[in-house]
Every structure is written in structure tokens, then in C-alpha cells.
Design a protein around this motif. Sequence first.
Motif, PDB file in Angstrom:
ATOM      1  N   SER A  22       0.816  -1.210   0.000  1.00 22.72           N
ATOM      2  CA  SER A  22       0.000   0.000   0.000  1.00 22.72           C
ATOM      3  C   SER A  22       0.850   1.260   0.000  1.00 22.72           C
ATOM      4  N   GLY A  23       2.094   1.151  -0.431  1.00 20.26           N
ATOM      5  CA  GLY A  23       2.951   2.319  -0.510  1.00 20.26           C
ATOM      6  C   GLY A  23       2.577   3.216  -1.675  1.00 20.26           C
ATOM      7  N   TYR A  24       3.211   4.363  -1.721  1.00 20.60           N
ATOM      8  CA  TYR A  24       2.974   5.335  -2.789  1.00 20.60           C
ATOM      9  C   TYR A  24       4.306   5.779  -3.359  1.00 20.60           C
ATOM     10  N   ASP A  25       4.504   5.555  -4.645  1.00 17.53           N
ATOM     11  CA  ASP A  25       5.752   5.913  -5.309  1.00 17.53           C
ATOM     12  C   ASP A  25       5.659   7.360  -5.797  1.00 17.53           C
ATOM     13  N   GLU A  70       6.442  -0.720 -28.060  1.00 14.08           N
ATOM     14  CA  GLU A  70       6.046  -0.343 -29.417  1.00 14.08           C
ATOM     15  C   GLU A  70       4.926   0.699 -29.399  1.00 14.08           C
ATOM     16  N   PRO A  71       4.926   1.619 -30.358  1.00 15.51           N
ATOM     17  CA  PRO A  71       3.780   2.519 -30.500  1.00 15.51           C
ATOM     18  C   PRO A  71       2.486   1.705 -30.616  1.00 15.51           C
ATOM     19  N   GLY A  72       1.430   2.191 -29.970  1.00 17.87           N
ATOM     20  CA  GLY A  72       0.171   1.468 -29.953  1.00 17.87           C
ATOM     21  C   GLY A  72       0.062   0.452 -28.843  1.00 17.87           C
ATOM     22  N   GLY A  73       1.111   0.355 -28.024  1.00 20.33           N
ATOM     23  CA  GLY A  73       1.122  -0.641 -26.969  1.00 20.33           C
ATOM     24  C   GLY A  73       0.579  -0.114 -25.650  1.00 20.33           C
ATOM     25  N   ILE A  74       0.285  -1.048 -24.762  1.00 21.46           N
ATOM     26  CA  ILE A  74      -0.141  -0.745 -23.399  1.00 21.46           C
ATOM     27  C   ILE A  74       0.924  -1.279 -22.460  1.00 21.46           C
ATOM     28  N   VAL A  75       1.478  -0.394 -21.640  1.00 17.37           N
ATOM     29  CA  VAL A  75       2.554  -0.739 -20.710  1.00 17.37           C
ATOM     30  C   VAL A  75       1.980  -0.869 -19.306  1.00 17.37           C
ATOM     31  N   ILE A  76       2.359  -1.939 -18.604  1.00 15.33           N
ATOM     32  CA  ILE A  76       1.971  -2.103 -17.211  1.00 15.33           C
ATOM     33  C   ILE A  76       3.201  -1.954 -16.320  1.00 15.33           C
ATOM     34  N   ALA A  77       3.042  -1.250 -15.212  1.00 16.61           N
ATOM     35  CA  ALA A  77       4.063  -1.134 -14.172  1.00 16.61           C
ATOM     36  C   ALA A  77       3.326  -0.847 -12.862  1.00 16.61           C
ATOM     37  N   HIS A  78       4.056  -0.525 -11.821  1.00 19.81           N
ATOM     38  CA  HIS A  78       3.444  -0.372 -10.499  1.00 19.81           C
ATOM     39  C   HIS A  78       3.837   0.942  -9.839  1.00 19.81           C
ATOM     40  N   MET A  79       2.901   1.467  -9.041  1.00 22.86           N
ATOM     41  CA  MET A  79       3.132   2.739  -8.350  1.00 22.86           C
ATOM     42  C   MET A  79       2.953   2.607  -6.840  1.00 22.86           C
ATOM     43  N   ASN A  80       2.974   1.369  -6.336  1.00 23.26           N
ATOM     44  CA  ASN A  80       2.738   1.145  -4.905  1.00 23.26           C
ATOM     45  C   ASN A  80       3.959   0.598  -4.176  1.00 23.26           C
ATOM     46  N   ARG A  81       5.092   0.518  -4.845  1.00 27.32           N
ATOM     47  CA  ARG A  81       6.312   0.010  -4.209  1.00 27.32           C
ATOM     48  C   ARG A  81       7.457   1.003  -4.437  1.00 27.32           C
ATOM     49  N   PRO A  82       7.531   2.029  -3.624  1.00 28.79           N
ATOM     50  CA  PRO A  82       8.522   3.088  -3.850  1.00 28.79           C
ATOM     51  C   PRO A  82       9.968   2.633  -3.733  1.00 28.79           C
ATOM     52  N   ALA A  83      10.226   1.497  -3.092  1.00 32.02           N
ATOM     53  CA  ALA A  83      11.599   0.999  -2.986  1.00 32.02           C
ATOM     54  C   ALA A  83      12.031   0.220  -4.226  1.00 32.02           C
ATOM     55  N   SER A  84      11.121   0.003  -5.161  1.00 33.76           N
ATOM     56  CA  SER A  84      11.455  -0.755  -6.367  1.00 33.76           C
ATOM     57  C   SER A  84      12.237   0.100  -7.354  1.00 33.76           C
ATOM     58  N   GLY A  85      12.632  -0.520  -8.466  1.00 32.16           N
ATOM     59  CA  GLY A  85      13.363   0.208  -9.502  1.00 32.16           C
ATOM     60  C   GLY A  85      12.475   0.917 -10.501  1.00 32.16           C
ATOM     61  N   THR A  86      11.157   0.895 -10.283  1.00 28.56           N
ATOM     62  CA  THR A  86      10.233   1.429 -11.287  1.00 28.56           C
ATOM     63  C   THR A  86      10.434   2.913 -11.534  1.00 28.56           C
ATOM     64  N   ALA A  87      10.409   3.722 -10.485  1.00 30.08           N
ATOM     65  CA  ALA A  87      10.507   5.172 -10.676  1.00 30.08           C
ATOM     66  C   ALA A  87      11.822   5.554 -11.337  1.00 30.08           C
ATOM     67  N   ARG A  88      12.923   4.962 -10.898  1.00 29.61           N
ATOM     68  CA  ARG A  88      14.221   5.311 -11.485  1.00 29.61           C
ATOM     69  C   ARG A  88      14.300   4.861 -12.937  1.00 29.61           C
ATOM     70  N   GLY A  89      13.715   3.699 -13.244  1.00 29.49           N
ATOM     71  CA  GLY A  89      13.713   3.233 -14.624  1.00 29.49           C
ATOM     72  C   GLY A  89      12.883   4.111 -15.534  1.00 29.49           C
ATOM     73  N   VAL A  90      11.707   4.534 -15.053  1.00 37.70           N
ATOM     74  CA  VAL A  90      10.859   5.425 -15.837  1.00 37.70           C
ATOM     75  C   VAL A  90      11.548   6.773 -16.039  1.00 37.70           C
TER      76      VAL A  90
END
Length: 255
Positions: free
Chosen positions: A70-73, A213-233
Amino acid sequence: MSSAPASAPASPPASAPATTLPTRAAVTTRYAAAAPTSWGLDVPGVLTALPGAARAIALTFDACGGSGGSGYDAALIDTLRAHAVPATLFLNARWIDANPEVFANLAADPLFEIANHGTAHRPLSVTGRSAYGIAGTRDPGEVYDEVAGNLAKLTALLGRPPRFFRSGTAHYDDVATRIAADLGQRIAGFSTNADGGATLPAAQVQRELADAEPGGIVIAHMNRPASGTARGVAAALPALLAAGRTFTRLSDAFR
């Protein structure tokens, strides 16, 4: 198709006209004898690409809640705002309850679209199938509860129903997707899994986004601030924008 470029996100879509949804009893009766024929990430009724010859990319971020986190990135959201990149945010009922002020802030920002990530973050099945160790809904009534519970919560909070749904784990059977459609929800799958359920390091998140790819749908997460998601984005977006890539909310692509 009209998509929202990163430099000028579209205005929020107009509220959908009020409709009467089927009751739990009606859904249970209608689908009591229905047997699924497919199961997984890409089954009938799941959208995995934007319509037509779309050139934009739809960034979508899940907030799972409960044992899913239940975190917030905030760093991730700050990056999207800094680059004016629109996104669709799939929020679970438990995450909303744990983050009411953050929810209100996100819901008020026209850069973002709020979508339904279920009531208890369960795979959507009429036979109890599980995914990644998470038990799925066991029958049509439980499918109804998983979709309609958070649908009602979000409708009350937003003043309009969300248009899109994604289950916990993004797994479905084809009967469950029909039930979700009966409840007025369009199911958003994905073509690129950018963060592997918030488990991938930042460098790999960056590579996955760069390859989307253009036209694609990307999934990622915004509830784990310690993950690499924010830095990768944050690492991926400047190059993508410089290359002329544009981004869209799902509602701006699926009119």
C-alpha cells in the motif's frame, strides 16, 4: 483515434451517462452454468493494444494494496508530472483506503485517469484459479464482488464510474471477462510488462520502456517506492520524448 501527447494531455473525458448495472443475483443466475474455455493474460475481452493505427503508448500503473503493498511511489508520479506524461492509474480499494489524501490529489489531476484495480486484488475466475500464488474468485458472485465493490467505491469518490478494470495479477477467464463487461468495465491488459510486478531493477525497467512499441499498453506499479520502477521510468522518458514518442490515457485512445 485521438491520443493525448505528452506535452498537452487531453481534458478529462465527460462523465458517462448513468446506467443500471445488473445485480449480483442476476449475474449469479445468468452465469451459473457457464464454463470458461480460456484462462490467462490474453483472453477474449482483454485489451492488449490501442485501437487502429495508434502511435501513442499507454502507460498504466497499478496500486495493489494489502499484502501487494500500500505504498505510494511519489517519485514516479513526480517524474510523470515533470514531463507532462499522462497515464492511467489502476487503484485497488485497499490502496485507496490506505492513501485517501494521495488518492484525492491524483484524482484531481487531469494528467491522470483513475481506473478500477479490484476490491481485494484477486485474479478473475469463476472456478477459483490462482496466479502467482494469489487465489482467484471462485464463482460468478465473487467475480461480481471483486469488480463491483471497487467500482461502487470509485464511482462515489469520482462522481462517475471508471471505464477500465484490471484484476489483481491481470489474469482472467473468459466468463469473468463477460461479467466485467456486463458491469460496464473494459478490461485493460498489456503488451509490455515494464517492471515485472515491481521486481525488476531500474536498468531493466528502462530497457523495457525503450522497447515498447507505438500502440502498446505498458503495465508497471506505483505502490512500491523501494522498487526500480521510478528510477527506470525517469531514465527512459527523456529519450523517448526526444525521439518523438507520445503517451495517452486509455480513455483518450478508446473513445
